[in-house]
Write a protein that holds these residues in place. Structure first.
Motif, short mmCIF file in Angstrom:
data_model
loop_
_atom_site.label_atom_id
_atom_site.label_comp_id
_atom_site.label_asym_id
_atom_site.label_seq_id
_atom_site.Cartn_x
_atom_site.Cartn_y
_atom_site.Cartn_z
N THR A 269 47.85 44.43 35.79
CA THR A 269 48.39 43.56 34.75
C THR A 269 47.24 43.02 33.90
N GLU A 270 47.59 42.45 32.77
CA GLU A 270 46.56 41.95 31.86
C GLU A 270 45.71 40.86 32.52
N ASP A 271 46.35 39.89 33.15
CA ASP A 271 45.59 38.78 33.76
C ASP A 271 44.73 39.26 34.92
N TYR A 272 45.27 40.16 35.71
CA TYR A 272 44.53 40.69 36.86
C TYR A 272 43.31 41.48 36.37
N ALA A 273 43.51 42.33 35.38
CA ALA A 273 42.40 43.14 34.84
C ALA A 273 41.33 42.24 34.24
N ARG A 274 41.75 41.18 33.61
CA ARG A 274 40.79 40.26 32.99
C ARG A 274 39.89 39.63 34.06
N VAL A 275 40.47 39.26 35.17
CA VAL A 275 39.67 38.67 36.26
C VAL A 275 38.73 39.72 36.85
N VAL A 276 39.23 40.95 37.05
CA VAL A 276 38.41 42.02 37.62
C VAL A 276 37.20 42.29 36.74
N PHE A 277 37.42 42.43 35.42
CA PHE A 277 36.30 42.70 34.51
C PHE A 277 35.35 41.52 34.42
N SER A 278 35.90 40.32 34.39
CA SER A 278 35.04 39.12 34.29
C SER A 278 34.12 39.00 35.49
N GLY A 279 34.63 39.39 36.66
CA GLY A 279 33.83 39.26 37.87
C GLY A 279 32.83 40.39 38.07
N SER A 280 33.06 41.53 37.39
CA SER A 280 32.18 42.68 37.62
C SER A 280 31.03 42.77 36.63
N VAL A 281 31.16 42.12 35.48
CA VAL A 281 30.11 42.18 34.46
C VAL A 281 29.75 40.76 34.03
N ALA A 282 28.56 40.31 34.38
CA ALA A 282 28.14 38.96 34.05
C ALA A 282 27.85 38.83 32.56
N LEU B 23 30.88 39.47 26.65
CA LEU B 23 31.41 38.79 25.48
C LEU B 23 32.93 38.84 25.49
N LEU B 24 33.56 37.82 24.95
CA LEU B 24 35.02 37.74 24.94
C LEU B 24 35.62 38.94 24.22
N SER B 25 35.01 39.37 23.11
CA SER B 25 35.54 40.52 22.37
C SER B 25 35.47 41.79 23.20
N ASP B 26 34.39 41.95 23.97
CA ASP B 26 34.25 43.12 24.84
C ASP B 26 35.25 43.07 25.99
N LEU B 27 35.45 41.87 26.54
CA LEU B 27 36.42 41.69 27.62
C LEU B 27 37.83 42.03 27.13
N ASP B 28 38.17 41.53 25.95
CA ASP B 28 39.49 41.80 25.38
C ASP B 28 39.70 43.30 25.18
N ALA B 29 38.67 43.98 24.70
CA ALA B 29 38.78 45.42 24.45
C ALA B 29 38.98 46.19 25.75
N ARG B 30 38.27 45.79 26.80
CA ARG B 30 38.39 46.47 28.09
C ARG B 30 39.79 46.28 28.68
N VAL B 31 40.28 45.06 28.59
CA VAL B 31 41.61 44.78 29.13
C VAL B 31 42.68 45.52 28.34
N GLU B 32 42.59 45.47 27.03
CA GLU B 32 43.56 46.17 26.18
C GLU B 32 43.57 47.66 26.46
N HIS B 33 42.40 48.24 26.56
CA HIS B 33 42.28 49.68 26.84
C HIS B 33 42.90 50.01 28.19
N ARG B 34 42.63 49.19 29.19
CA ARG B 34 43.17 49.45 30.54
C ARG B 34 44.69 49.43 30.53
N ILE B 35 45.29 48.50 29.82
CA ILE B 35 46.75 48.42 29.75
C ILE B 35 47.31 49.64 29.01
#
Length: 283
Positions: free
Chosen positions: A126-139, A142-154
């Motif tokens: 899910t979007e929220d779950y993916a956001r937490v996974v990416f946030s925890g794996s890459v210190a 940037l918010l724009s990069d995080l958003d792009a990763r989550v959007e792409h995953r969905i």
């Protein structure tokens, strides 16, 4: 023609298969390049995926290499004909090539086998779950990069909107269901969605519970993508610093056997669904 700066994994795979055909007949790059009217550099560029290759040239090379697997040659020609840009192309220059390569791999797969130990498979996050996974794996992402990763995953779930979605077998360890990413609510919504996914006609979900005492010590998370022929199967392995694509014949056989062994340890489909429902209630 100028060489491609960053060929996709699929373009590299086409070149690699042509290299395997050449090496199988014992021909050097110089000899093959001479056949095309160029040199060894020309063949090297083609085999590395840096240069495109026409269907006619694929068939010409295959005949020169005395390739006898007509079905394989036909499939390589289909790969050479591909000129379309998938939806993932919109993320080129935004995400690293590995993200795009996974999307392309899933898009062309005839079937998928997924195994995960520590988290829900990416394509079903899910979007929220993916956001937490990416946030925890890459210190410091940037918010724009995080958003792009989550959007792409969905968006990767688009493969299940196709008229003939790839039959998918998902084997997850209980640890992937119990480990909490984010809040209890995030985890529960994720597990509820996974339970919904398990009802999709193209998806078969099976769970390996903690109490299995024969878990493979060498097991690792994987995405096994089935090609139109076993020779064109591909394995994508998760890693701390990016994914790795595997297509060597012996390794493909090893990962097929590993997946089958892991699946044999899992609960039946019905028991897996009931097990997941129980975990959802406990979350």
């Amino acid at each position: 023609m100028p060489p491609r700066i960053s060929p996709t994994a699929r373009q590299v795979r086409l070149g690699a298969e042509l290299r395997k055909l050449r090496e199988a007949c014992g021909m050097s790059t110089r000899e093959a390049g001479g056949f095309l009217g160029g040199g060894s550099a020309q063949i090297s560029h083609i085999e590395a995926g840096r240069w495109g290759v026409s269907t006619e040239r694929v068939r010409s090379l295959a005949a020169h290499y005395k390739a006898s697997n007509e079905s394989l040659v036909d499939e390589l020609c289909k790969m050479a004909e591909e000129r379309g840009r998938g939806w993932w192309a919109a993320y080129r220059g935004i995400l690293t090539p590995g993200f795009l390569d996974v999307s392309e791999l899933e898009h062309h797969a005839q079937g998928l086998r997924l195994f995960q130990i520590t988290h829900v498979p990416g394509i079903f996050q899910t979007e929220d779950y993916a956001r937490v996974v990416f946030s925890g794996s890459v210190a410091g992402l940037l918010l724009s990069d995080l958003d792009a990763r989550v959007e792409h995953r969905i968006r990767r779930r688009a493969v299940y909107d196709k008229e003939s979605p790839p039959p998918t077998t998902v084997v997850v360890h209980e640890a992937a269901l119990r480990m909490r990413y984010g809040s209890r609510k995030v985890q529960r919504v994720q597990l509820e969605f996974l339970a919904e996914v398990a009802e999709w006609s193209a998806v078969t979900l099976r769970i390996i519970p903690f109490d299995r005492d024969d878990m493979l010590g060498r097991a690792q998370s994987m995405l096994y993508a089935e090609g139109p022929l076993p020779e064109l199967d591909t394995v994508q392995l998760d890693g701390s610093f990016g994914g790795q694509f595997v297509d060597a014949k012996a390794l493909l056989a090893m990962y097929r056997k590993m997946f089958d062994t892991l699946a044999s340890m899992a609960l039946s489909v019905g028991d897996s669904h009931r097990f997941l429902d129980q975990v959802v209630r406990e979350t």
